[in-house]
Design an enzyme around this catalytic site. Structure first.
Site, PDB file in Angstrom:
ATOM      1  N   GLY A  34      -0.784   4.525  -0.817  1.00 43.23           N
ATOM      2  CA  GLY A  34      -2.078   5.091  -0.176  1.00 43.23           C
ATOM      3  C   GLY A  34      -1.479   6.633   0.674  1.00 43.23           C
ATOM      4  N   TYR A  37     -14.227  -2.712   8.081  1.00 41.62           N
ATOM      5  CA  TYR A  37     -12.795  -2.577   8.179  1.00 41.62           C
ATOM      6  C   TYR A  37     -12.621  -2.525   9.956  1.00 41.62           C
ATOM      7  CZ  TYR A  37      -9.139   1.383   8.856  1.00 41.62           C
ATOM      8  OH  TYR A  37      -8.135   2.011   9.236  1.00 41.62           O
ATOM      9  N   GLY A  91       0.871  -1.230   0.155  1.00 41.30           N
ATOM     10  CA  GLY A  91      -0.089   0.097   0.070  1.00 41.30           C
ATOM     11  C   GLY A  91       0.912   1.106  -0.115  1.00 41.30           C
ATOM     12  N   ASP A 112       2.325  -1.913  -4.522  1.00 40.30           N
ATOM     13  CA  ASP A 112       1.061  -1.392  -4.597  1.00 40.30           C
ATOM     14  C   ASP A 112       0.441  -2.206  -5.799  1.00 40.30           C
ATOM     15  OD1 ASP A 112      -1.522   0.208  -4.370  1.00 40.30           O
ATOM     16  OD2 ASP A 112      -0.385   1.314  -3.023  1.00 40.30           O
ATOM     17  N   ILE A 113      -1.048  -1.928  -5.624  1.00 37.47           N
ATOM     18  CA  ILE A 113      -1.746  -2.422  -6.754  1.00 37.47           C
ATOM     19  C   ILE A 113      -1.964  -1.650  -8.048  1.00 37.47           C
ATOM     20  CG2 ILE A 113      -3.900  -1.802  -6.060  1.00 37.47           C
ATOM     21  CD1 ILE A 113      -4.848  -4.716  -6.566  1.00 37.47           C
ATOM     22  N   ASP A 163      -0.697  -7.283  -5.779  1.00 39.01           N
ATOM     23  CA  ASP A 163      -2.040  -7.610  -5.337  1.00 39.01           C
ATOM     24  C   ASP A 163      -1.883  -8.335  -3.853  1.00 39.01           C
ATOM     25  OD1 ASP A 163      -4.368  -8.250  -4.634  1.00 39.01           O
ATOM     26  OD2 ASP A 163      -4.997  -8.881  -6.705  1.00 39.01           O
TER      27      ASP A 163
HETATM   28  C1  AKB Z   1     -10.927   5.836   8.422  1.00 42.16           C
HETATM   29  O1  AKB Z   1     -11.433   7.139   8.613  1.00 42.16           O
HETATM   30  O2  AKB Z   1     -11.380   4.868   7.993  1.00 42.16           O
HETATM   31  C2  AKB Z   1      -9.446   5.876   8.666  1.00 42.16           C
HETATM   32  C3  AKB Z   1      -9.176   5.384  10.202  1.00 42.16           C
HETATM   33  C4  AKB Z   1      -9.564   6.138  11.474  1.00 42.16           C
HETATM   34  O3  AKB Z   1      -8.881   4.305  10.388  1.00 42.16           O
HETATM   35  N1  AKB Z   1      -8.950   7.146   8.539  1.00 42.16           N
END
Ligand code: AKB
Length: 313
Positions: free
Chosen positions: A13, A141, A10, A36-37, A51
């Site tokens: 990023g 996430y 990444g 990175d991809i 990847d």
């Molecule tokens: C997000 O907003 O998803 C990120 C984080 C707080 O991990 N910046």
């Protein structure tokens, strides 16, 4: 100890771009392989496409470049992750598992895993959030990162892998743009203030979140990774803090420099995500174990952001 050979995933990023450059300053350009991809027009060599779900390619890169440390930054963030939960889970978690397995097999020196305030949820105390609290994340996430923290802890306990991790707050920097996070507004607002003198915020005005300037995030990462092994007592994610503010507070700070700047609020689905996170963080373990201390607050960050963006926009 011999010169490390570092692989960054990444690397194009938001944090990856700045961290790769910082690591190259410390260890030398040739010692840090950016992957990175996608490739940016400005990507600095050495660079390889990767990847993160392609385990064979990852293994080849590690073997061909004799990699001894991995900084694993590739991930899909909180807001974007909600559009495709299963893909997000695969990328965020399976990528980490492949790296931990390789680190164990190849007896690598160190691995860095970025965790996040998104591991917190509605059952977590919201103010001055302690290190060890109930985690019931609301986003895929956050789920992938809190599970990732457990895997890091497991690989350390079971196999002795020297994996280190930070729970980053929202990160703000002039060098790069975030993509698909809930805290992205705090970067966009500076760009829009300079370009258009106004900003429509996707969070409501009193949503307080923990945030950090990029310089501090990079300092925390390199300090943690350079700290002696014996001083690291936490192998999941260290709580990490610098400042906390609301959209209306950052707007007021910007107005001190751009008096005509105005902000409006139109909260969308990201408001609910932000509301499930905490407002401020107790990072005393990081301060105690490896002397963490941030340099920037809201006013010094704003000054520095506007100064740099004026020259780059
Ligand atoms: C997000 O907003 O998803 C990120 C984080 C707080 O991990 N910046």
């Amino acid at each position: 100890m011999s010169q490390p050979k570092i692989l960054v995933t990444g690397a194009n990023g938001q944090i990856g771009r700045v961290l790769t450059e910082a690591l190259r300053k410390i260890y030398g350009t040739e010692s840090v392989l950016a992957t990175d991809i996608t490739k940016l027009p400005v990507t600095v060599e050495p660079f390889e496409f990767l990847d993160i779900l392609n385990n064979q390619r990852l293994r080849e890169l590690v073997e061909d470049h004799k990699i001894t440390q991995i900084y694993h930054l590739a991930a899909i963030l909180s807001a974007n992750g909600e559009w495709n939960p299963i893909k997000t889970w695969n990328i965020n978690l399976n990528g980490l598992l492949a790296i931990l397995e390789l680190a164990r097999e190849k007896e690598m020196d160190k691995v860095f895993f970025p965790s996040t305030i998104a591991v917190f949820g509605n059952t977590t105390p919201r103010v001055n959030t302690p290190q060890d609290v109930p985690l019931l994340p609301t986003t895929v996430y956050g789920m992938s990162k809190s599970t990732g923290e457990l895997w890091c802890n497991y690989y350390h306990q079971r196999y002795g892998v020297d994996v280190r991790s930070l729970r980053y707050p929202g990160i703000i920097g002039w060098q790069s743009l975030p993509a698909g996070g809930t805290t992205d507004y705090a970067v966009e607002i500076y760009h829009e203030a300079l370009k258009n003198g106004q900003y429509e915020c996707f969070l409501s005005e009193n949503t307080r979140l923990p945030m950090m300037y990029m310089d501090d995030a990079i300092k925390a990462t390199t300090d943690l990774m350079q700290a002696p092994k014996e001083s690291i007592s936490i192998r999941y994610g260290y709580n990490l803090a610098a400042m906390s503010f609301t959209p209306s507070e950052i707007a007021e700070e910007i107005k001190k420099h751009i008096p005509e700047f105005s902000i409006t609020y139109k909260p969308d689905f990201r408001q609910q995500i932000a509301a499930s996170w905490t407002e401020s963080i107790d990072d005393s373990m990081a301060r105690k174990d490896w002397n963490w201390k941030p340099d920037f607050n809201l006013s010094s960050m704003t000054l520095d952001m506007l100064h740099h963006l004026k020259n780059t926009l």
